[in-house]
Design a protein around this motif. Structure first.
Motif: not given
Ligand SMILES: Cc1cc2nc3c(=O)[nH]c(=O)nc-3n(C[C@H](O)[C@H](O)[C@H](O)COP(=O)(O)OP(=O)(O)OC[C@H]3O[C@@H](n4cnc5c(N)ncnc54)[C@H](O)[C@@H]3O)c2cc1C
Ligand code: SF4
Lengths: 178, 523
Positions: A134, A122, A118, A125-126, A138, A60-66
């Motif tokens: 956090x 998020x 998500x 998380x915010x 992060x 969720x902090x660094x979402x990279x779908x791949x």
């Protein structure tokens, strides 16, 4: 995946907390399992649910779908060792996860990692952004995730080059679309 | 080949730091037959040991001894203990540097006269002019093998340059090239040509890039007059009752405290450590630190107005392939107040590998806005902005007595606030950099904040009058005739240009001065 236990399919039926974000991530005994990616991660200092939440939070902090889950798991795995060594770290992490779940349950009646969207996660998380838990997660990810050599090809970064003779004959000026 | 000198040999010149300033000065003096001991805090690495991995290389080379920060600059928030990204190793930051080698412009030696009084800016004219420095610039360019000087061809442009050049031309810039680089475009001075490895910041593994580690110090050592002692951290400069420097106290590689006597001491620890050392050397006679009768030691800290623009295109760029910084636009470097600020700036190609991009693109940033940019990494082009920042008395290196380093000495605190002129210049540069990339089809441009400082300047500045600064036009301290400053901390003002060529030119000039004074026996 050297730092994870490689299990080609879980041997036991894993208990899944829901069908949310954790997706293929399930907890079985003392392990977090991802049958789809065929790995498992055993923990002892941290609760397995906590490790599962950390993996979800990492994405969720660094979402990279791949980028597959296992790289997020590798990135947060060091917290297991850190928690084993240092009670303060263990408390920070366990309590941080409890806070995430409390906030998620207050709003949606579901644990954080089991929220389906998500955006919903998020938003949770915010609410803890800037706090010690956090920031620890992060900032640890900046190196823990992006410095994994196996992740680089997904982004098209080729890494070390001197051992391959540099790029003088390997396309330093091959751009032709301008 | 190195010449071990005795600790009690008080005829040697002791230089603190082996970087661009100290390594050059030590070598030049040795070539002139003068005995030199360079004390260097860091280790000595071989070129073959450099690592093509950003974080591993950082761990190998960077100065990570404790420092603190304060002020409104974003570095204080994101990297509170890393004000500067510089090296602790033999060769100093010339191991890290990218090689861009530019002369300062004539008016940049005369900013007070040219820009006039500017509120909050402690502007001062240098006590030397461009004309004074020209012969040493020429010597430095030859020595460093700077491309586009001395008949040396420019480097070939890489992919990042192609995008940069096309964008620059499209919006009308004229002075666009692969720049003047201290990187061999063809074999020269026993070093081969650039292999386009792309890890210039990580210590060039091919030896094409000039550094004091590979191009100066070995020459000096070959004379038998130069000894470099790695892992030797200088703690204090000592003086006698007449106020003359007598030597230095340092901690050696085994953790033992040693005292090296000296005829002359030259400080070249870069602009954070040099003032720190002078301040930590305070004595009964000099209670405010050595060479600090003006109160200017540590003040006027400059770091250049910097920033980056990265842009994502719809097709691959592979910006990280090849020379990191061979690309420049000079059209904005001049003095033209119509833009709303004094001073000028350069734009230079720059790339970071994926790991550093993650750390520096938007420090502290997270979420889809950040990661979608990272997803565009392979389609990214990048440039760095470097412009003149205003010296301010309150931008300052001080001793933080509340925090001690591994030797028990107070660490340096680096305080920095942007001047309004810096801010105006940066927004102009962001706009221009973005326009360049958009002109050739960028789908997204990202104005990226300054990194921890790579150019650290001004904290022992040169001045005509002793009350305005720390050193005279030869880098000799106003207060102590046999104490010199030999690094970028001498800069009276910063100019728009990357500083190292000027640091090297000043060191060569200083070597001539020191040799002359020694033979005249004035010091
Ligand atoms: C990533 C990067 C890219 C750069 N690119 C360019 C470029 O393209 N063009 C350009 O002009 N400049 C560039 N620079 C800047 C350039 O590296 C510096 O301007 C230059 O090296 C400064 O020289 P110096 O002698 O002042 O200090 P340094 O080269 O930093 O040398 C100082 C040395 O002193 C040692 N030292 C400090 N204190 C002590 C002590 N108490 N005792 C013993 N030793 C001590 C340090 O360990 C260090 O080795 C770059 C810098 C970086 C970091
Ligand atoms: S690109 Fe050239 S200068 Fe840079 S590291 Fe490679 S060979 Fe050295």
């Amino acid at each position: 995946m050297p730092t994870l236990i490689d299990r080609r399919g879980p041997s036991r039926r894993a208990v899944l907390g829901g069908i949310g974000a954790a997706g293929a991530l399930m907890v079985s005994g003392a392990a977090v399992l991802n049958p789809r990616e065929a790995w498992g991660l055993e923990v002892s200092a941290l609760k397995p649910e906590t490790m599962r939440t950390l993996i979800v939070m990492a994405r969720d902090i660094y979402p990279h779908d791949r980028v597959p889950d296992r790289f997020y798991a590798i990135a947060v795995k060091p917290y297991e060792a850190a928690a084993a060594k240092d009670p303060a770290t263990k408390t920070l992490i366990e309590e941080g996860v409890v806070t995430l779940d409390t906030l998620a349950k207050a709003k949606h009646g579901t644990a954080y990692a089991d929220l389906g969207w998500e955006d919903q996660r998020v938003a949770v998380v915010k609410q803890i952004e800037g706090g010690a838990f956090f920031e620890k997660v992060r900032s640890g990810l900046v190196v823990g995730l992006y410095n994994q050599e196996e992740v680089w090809p997904i982004f098209g970064y080729e890494g070390s080059s001197a051992d391959k003779g540099g790029y003088i004959d390997r396309g330093f000026n091959d751009l032709a679309w301008l | 080949m190195s010449a071990p000198f005795d600790l009690n040999d008080d005829s040697v010149v002791v230089i603190v730091g082996s970087g661009a300033g100290g390594g050059t000065l030590g070598t030049e003096l040795a070539l002139k037959g003068i005995k030199v001991v360079i004390l260097e805090a860091g280790q000595r690495h071989n070129m073959e040991d450099f690592i093509n991995n950003e974080w591993d290389s950082f761990a190998q080379l960077a100065w990570t001894d404790m420092r603190t920060t304060s002020g409104s600059w974003r570095v204080h928030k994101n990297f509170p203990n890393l004000p500067a990204w510089i090296v602790k190793a033999v060769g100093g930051s010339s191991v890290h540097w990218a090689g861009a080698s530019l002369r300062l412009q004539e008016h940049e030696f005369k900013t007070h006269s040219t820009y006039g009084g500017l509120e909050g800016a402690n502007l001062l004219d240098w006590p030397i002019t461009l004309k004074d420095l020209e012969p040493w610039y020429a010597k430095a360019e030859d020595r460093m093998g700077v491309t586009r000087t001395n008949g040396i061809p420019g480097l070939p442009g890489n992919n990042n340059f192609k995008v940069f050049e096309a964008g620059a031309k499209k919006i009308g810039y004229k002075e666009v090239s692969t720049g003047r680089m201290a990187i061999n475009s063809e074999p020269r001075a026993d070093r081969g040509s650039c292999q386009q490895i792309g890890f210039c910041f990580q210590g060039c593994k091919s030896g094409a890039k000039w550094s004091t580690l590979i191009a100066e110090i070995p020459r000096g050592e070959a004379t038998g007059n130069l000894e470099v002692r790695p892992q030797s951290m200088v703690q204090k400069i000592e003086h006698d009752a007449s106020g003359k420097a007598t030597g230095v106290v340092y901690v050696d590689k085994d953790g033992k405290t040693q005292r090296q006597k000296a005829r002359i001491v030259a400080v070249a620890g870069n602009s954070i450590e040099s003032p720190r050392l002078l301040l930590n050397s305070a004595s009964n006679m000099f209670p405010d630190g050595l060479a600090n009768s003006s109160g200017q030691v540590g003040r006027n800290y400059m770091r250049h107005m910097t920033g980056s623009v990265y842009a994502v295109f719809d097709k691959p760029v592979h910006m990280y392939r090849g020379t990191t910084m061979a690309g420049i636009v000079r059209d904005e470097a001049g003095f033209d107040t119509k833009r709303g600020f004094v001073g000028g700036y350069e734009m230079e190609t720059l790339s970071l590998g994926l790991p550093f991009m993650a750390a520096f693109l938007d420090p502290g940033g997270w979420g889809r806005s950040f990661t979608s940019a990272m997803d565009g990494y392979v389609n990214m082009a990048g440039l760095w902005i470097v412009g003149e920042d205003m010296p301010q008395e309150t931008n300052r290196v001080t001793l933080n007595t509340g925090v001690k380093d591994q030797y028990g000495l107070p660490v340096a605190d680096v305080h920095f606030d942007d001047h309004a002129n810096d801010v105006a210049m940066r927004s102009h540069a962001y706009k221009q950099g973005t326009a360049m990339y958009e002109a050739v089809g960028a789908v997204r441009a990202m104005p990226t904040p300054p990194y921890p400082s790579t150019h650290n300047l001004g904290t022992n500045r040169m001045s005509e009058k002793p009350r305005d600064g720390v050193v005279n036009k030869h880098g000799q301290t106003h207060d102590i005739p046999n104490l010199f400053v030999s690094d970028g901390s001498q800069f009276t003002t910063g100019g728009a240009e990357n500083p190292t060529l000027t640091i090297v030119a000043l060191a060569l000039r200083q070597a001539d001065f020191i040799a002359g004074e020694m033979s005249k026996k004035t010091i």
